[in-house]
Scaffold this motif. Structure first.
Motif, PDB file in Angstrom:
ATOM      1  N   VAL A 232       9.228  12.877  17.942  1.00  9.94           N
ATOM      2  CA  VAL A 232      10.212  13.778  17.336  1.00  9.94           C
ATOM      3  C   VAL A 232      11.403  13.796  18.277  1.00  9.94           C
ATOM      4  CG1 VAL A 232      10.726  16.130  16.617  1.00  9.94           C
ATOM      5  CG2 VAL A 232       8.445  15.164  16.215  1.00  9.94           C
TER       6      VAL A 232
ATOM      7  N   ASP B 183       7.291   6.606  14.686  1.00 14.85           N
ATOM      8  CA  ASP B 183       7.064   7.756  13.821  1.00 14.85           C
ATOM      9  C   ASP B 183       6.324   8.881  14.529  1.00 14.85           C
ATOM     10  OD1 ASP B 183       8.316   6.433  11.765  1.00 14.85           O
ATOM     11  OD2 ASP B 183       6.449   5.671  10.876  1.00 14.85           O
TER      12      ASP B 183
ATOM     13  N   ARG C  14       5.047  15.319  21.763  1.00 18.40           N
ATOM     14  CA  ARG C  14       5.802  14.403  20.913  1.00 18.40           C
ATOM     15  C   ARG C  14       7.308  14.606  20.919  1.00 18.40           C
ATOM     16  NH1 ARG C  14       5.088  17.186  15.133  1.00 18.40           N
ATOM     17  NH2 ARG C  14       4.629  19.302  15.852  1.00 18.40           N
ATOM     18  N   LEU C  15       7.776  15.684  21.480  1.00 13.67           N
ATOM     19  CA  LEU C  15       9.196  16.014  21.427  1.00 13.67           C
ATOM     20  C   LEU C  15       9.973  15.326  22.551  1.00 13.67           C
ATOM     21  CD1 LEU C  15      11.485  17.723  20.161  1.00 13.67           C
ATOM     22  CD2 LEU C  15      10.827  19.574  21.728  1.00 13.67           C
TER      23      LEU C  15
ATOM     24  N   LYS D 229      13.382  19.902  13.751  1.00 18.49           N
ATOM     25  CA  LYS D 229      12.884  18.527  13.793  1.00 18.49           C
ATOM     26  C   LYS D 229      11.349  18.497  13.875  1.00 18.49           C
ATOM     27  CE  LYS D 229      15.188  15.281  13.978  1.00 18.49           C
ATOM     28  NZ  LYS D 229      16.151  14.576  14.842  1.00 18.49           N
ATOM     29  N   LEU D 230      10.769  19.574  14.409  1.00 16.25           N
ATOM     30  CA  LEU D 230       9.310  19.672  14.502  1.00 16.25           C
ATOM     31  C   LEU D 230       8.690  20.195  13.217  1.00 16.25           C
ATOM     32  CD1 LEU D 230       9.081  21.073  18.141  1.00 16.25           C
ATOM     33  CD2 LEU D 230       8.018  18.934  17.362  1.00 16.25           C
ATOM     34  N   GLY D 231       9.500  20.487  12.215  1.00 14.36           N
ATOM     35  CA  GLY D 231       8.955  20.847  10.912  1.00 14.36           C
ATOM     36  C   GLY D 231       9.322  22.199  10.370  1.00 14.36           C
TER      37      GLY D 231
ATOM     38  N   ASP E 297       6.861  22.703  21.047  1.00 10.16           N
ATOM     39  CA  ASP E 297       6.093  21.501  20.730  1.00 10.16           C
ATOM     40  C   ASP E 297       4.618  21.828  20.502  1.00 10.16           C
ATOM     41  OD1 ASP E 297       5.988  18.422  20.708  1.00 10.16           O
ATOM     42  OD2 ASP E 297       4.420  18.956  22.136  1.00 10.16           O
TER      43      ASP E 297
ATOM     44  N   ASN F 202      22.015  15.769  14.167  1.00  9.47           N
ATOM     45  CA  ASN F 202      20.581  15.603  13.941  1.00  9.47           C
ATOM     46  C   ASN F 202      20.185  15.737  12.474  1.00  9.47           C
ATOM     47  OD1 ASN F 202      18.906  15.463  16.672  1.00  9.47           O
ATOM     48  ND2 ASN F 202      20.677  16.784  17.036  1.00  9.47           N
TER      49      ASN F 202
END
Length: 298
Positions: A133, A130, A116-117, A184-186, A159, A210
């Motif tokens: 990422v 959505d 997803r990155l 950004k990944l949480g 990731d 970012n």
């Protein structure tokens, strides 16, 4: 504006005086390269030791001057400053002007890493999705855009982790790409460490771009203030990775996932032995001659 480029071929011992002479004559910049590049005698320099500045036996110095600089006068002045200079050591080229930032941006395209990155240049708008990422990036003066295999290996590793609510330390943060990607990944927070102040500036700028600057703390190595990390990553070079292994082990919580990269294929065995003292489940992944070692803090 266009430039006049003077190329000067010298031996290693002649390089310092030749570079000084070019600067004295008003060179706007001076760059060094292997005079035997793209020949059987080319010598790659991958990893200098601390405090070392290795050079090639024969070096080409490329100096940029204003386009209106008189070639004949420049050659004569250089001959006076460098009495050993021979005419066949000199060459002149006209360098056309261009938008260097735009030229770089034209080469830097959106790139996926893992499930997803994505890394996007700041001048390209990502799609509204959505499930993606996205890290918006301008590497600026620091290493790290995702195009190098070591960065790609580390991004794909991040990731694949569950980072929600975790803290991460990125040692050798460069552009900040790994720490920012983790946020950004949480990840809840991240610490970036680099010995180059310009890297910290680039990391801070990219973090602001970012929207994660409030969760990224940046330090020079001697100034680090951080608790033990839930996740640890370092993308530097094999020599420093070996020397810093105890420091890295002391910075990671028990059970913390870790990854190190910046390692040439062939250098991993010594590092595996070194890190085996503190880390378990060691694994090697290789891409285009570069290595990532990952595992967990014992």
């Amino acid at each position: 504006m266009p430039f006049l480029e003077l190329s000067l071929v010298v031996r290693t011992e002649q390089q310092p005086r030749a570079e000084e002479a070019l600067e004295d004559l008003g060179a706007l910049s001076v760059t060094l390269r292997d005079a035997n590049a793209e020949t059987p005698d080319e010598q790659a320099i991958f990893e200098p030791g601390v405090g070392e500045l290795p050079l090639w036996p024969t070096i080409t110095l490329d100096a940029l001057f204003d386009e209106h600089t008189d070639r004949r006068g420049l050659g004569a002045a250089l001959g006076e400053l460098l009495p050993w200079l021979e005419p066949d050591q000199l060459g002149f080229t006209e360098v056309a002007d261009q938008d260097w930032e735009r030229a770089w941006m034209d080469q830097f395209k959106p790139m996926p890493f893992g499930r997803r990155l994505w890394i996007y240049p700041w001048n390209i708008e990502p799609p509204a999705d959505d499930d993606l990422v996205v890290v918006r990036l301008d590497p600026g003066l620091a290493f790290g855009s995702g195009t190098h295999p070591t960065t790609a290996l580390c991004l794909e590793w991040l990731d694949g982790l569950e980072l929600a609510g975790k803290t991460l330390t990125d040692y050798g943060c460069g552009s900040g790409i790994l720490a920012i990607a983790a946020l950004k990944l949480g990840a809840a927070s991240a610490v970036g460490v680099d010995n180059d102040p310009q890297a910290l500036t680039a990391s801070r700028d990219n973090a602001e771009r970012n929207g994660v600057a409030d969760r990224l703390a940046l330090f020079l190595p001697d100034d680090v203030e951080a608790d033990l990390a839930d996740v640890f990553v370092a993308n530097i070079l094999a020599g420093p990775l070996g020397a810093l292994a105890p420091t890295f082990a002391a910075a990671a919580k028990p059970g913390a996932p870790f990854a190190i990269s910046g390692i040439l294929d062939g250098q991993q065995d010594e590092l595996l032995q070194r890190y085996d003292e503190w880390f378990d489940a060691l694994r090697v992944d290789i891409r285009e001659g570069w290595v990532r070692i990952s595992g967990r803090r014992r």
